[in-house]
Design an enzyme around this catalytic site. Structure first.
Site, PDB file in Angstrom:
ATOM      1  N   ASP A 194      34.202 -21.429  -7.271  1.00  0.00           N
ATOM      2  CA  ASP A 194      34.514 -20.651  -6.073  1.00  0.00           C
ATOM      3  C   ASP A 194      33.217 -20.080  -5.498  1.00  0.00           C
ATOM      4  O   ASP A 194      32.543 -19.291  -6.165  1.00  0.00           O
ATOM      5  CB  ASP A 194      35.462 -19.519  -6.477  1.00  0.00           C
ATOM      6  N   ARG A 241      36.728 -23.778  -0.246  1.00  0.00           N
ATOM      7  CA  ARG A 241      36.671 -25.098  -0.880  1.00  0.00           C
ATOM      8  C   ARG A 241      37.640 -26.110  -0.284  1.00  0.00           C
ATOM      9  O   ARG A 241      37.224 -27.217   0.105  1.00  0.00           O
ATOM     10  CB  ARG A 241      36.942 -24.962  -2.392  1.00  0.00           C
ATOM     11  N   CYS A 252      43.102 -24.681  -2.823  1.00  0.00           N
ATOM     12  CA  CYS A 252      42.262 -23.730  -3.569  1.00  0.00           C
ATOM     13  C   CYS A 252      42.945 -22.370  -3.536  1.00  0.00           C
ATOM     14  O   CYS A 252      44.157 -22.301  -3.299  1.00  0.00           O
ATOM     15  CB  CYS A 252      40.833 -23.696  -3.020  1.00  0.00           C
TER      16      CYS A 252
HETATM   17  P1  4NP Z   1      38.498 -20.466  -1.683  1.00  0.00           P
HETATM   18  O1  4NP Z   1      37.593 -19.174  -1.857  1.00  0.00           O
HETATM   19  O2  4NP Z   1      39.620 -20.349  -2.697  1.00  0.00           O
HETATM   20  O3  4NP Z   1      37.580 -21.595  -1.988  1.00  0.00           O
HETATM   21  O4  4NP Z   1      38.995 -20.461  -0.266  1.00  0.00           O
HETATM   22  C1  4NP Z   1      38.097 -17.872  -1.808  1.00  0.00           C
HETATM   23  C2  4NP Z   1      38.271 -17.268  -0.605  1.00  0.00           C
HETATM   24  C3  4NP Z   1      38.735 -15.961  -0.548  1.00  0.00           C
HETATM   25  C4  4NP Z   1      39.020 -15.289  -1.720  1.00  0.00           C
HETATM   26  C5  4NP Z   1      38.840 -15.920  -2.928  1.00  0.00           C
HETATM   27  C6  4NP Z   1      38.387 -17.214  -2.971  1.00  0.00           C
HETATM   28  N1  4NP Z   1      39.476 -13.963  -1.672  1.00  0.00           N
HETATM   29  O5  4NP Z   1      39.710 -13.382  -2.731  1.00  0.00           O
HETATM   30  O6  4NP Z   1      39.645 -13.399  -0.582  1.00  0.00           O
END
Ligand code: 4NP
Length: 150
Positions: free
Chosen positions: A123, A13, A7
């Site tokens: 997300d 995720r 991800c």
């Molecule tokens: P992930 O969610 O891609 O599902 O781990 C996110 C976690 C952190 C960030 C964006 C999406 N961020 O911008 O810090």
């Protein structure tokens, strides 16, 4: 089989997808190696988001052993399948690929449930706990399909 879940941040995720698929593979007696990574390295070394840890725990899956890391070019050769959560992840990983055999490994995980629909695992980072519950259910269903195909 070696599978990498990918991800953006590798804290929400993909750690859930990693934990769910490893759990199901172990239960099915499959000696699969599962890992996860993010396309950005912003959270390198961090534990999964507490909301992902919590929802996994409710379903009896421990993901607290995981540490966030960024995907590397070596991953593209090492893993057999690279599952991504959305088309942004897909495009980011595809631009790292230098051969057709690497590109062939990259798949949107929800296409296991609805082939060709190119749906995203949303997300949940900026949302509430409901978003994590929703993501858990989507990933649980997708991982069930992956195990059934094995
Ligand atoms: P992930 O969610 O891609 O599902 O781990 C996110 C976690 C952190 C960030 C964006 C999406 N961020 O911008 O810090």
């Amino acid at each position: 089989m070696k599978i990498l879940m990918v991800c953006l941040g590798n804290i929400c995720r993909s750690p859930l997808a990693h934990g769910i698929l490893q759990h199901k593979a172990n239960e099915a007696g499959l000696e699969w190696e599962i890992d996860s990574a993010g396309t950005n390295g912003y959270h390198n070394g961090e534990k999964p988001d507490p909301r992902s840890v919590s929802i996994a725990g409710i379903y009896g899956i421990d993901i607290t052993y995981q540490n966030s890391r960024q995907i590397t070019v070596e991953d593209l050769d090492y893993y057999d399948i690279i599952y991504v959560m959305d088309t942004s992840n897909y495009n980011n990983v595809m631009t790292m690929c230098t051969s057709d055999s690497q590109k062939d490994k990259v798949k949107l995980i929800l296409n296991e449930i609805t082939p060709g629909a190119n749906e995203a695992v949303p997300d949940p980072y900026y949302g509430g706990d409901k978003g994590f519950e929703n993501v858990y259910k989507m990933l649980d269903e997708a991982c069930e399909f992956i195990i059934k195909k094995a």
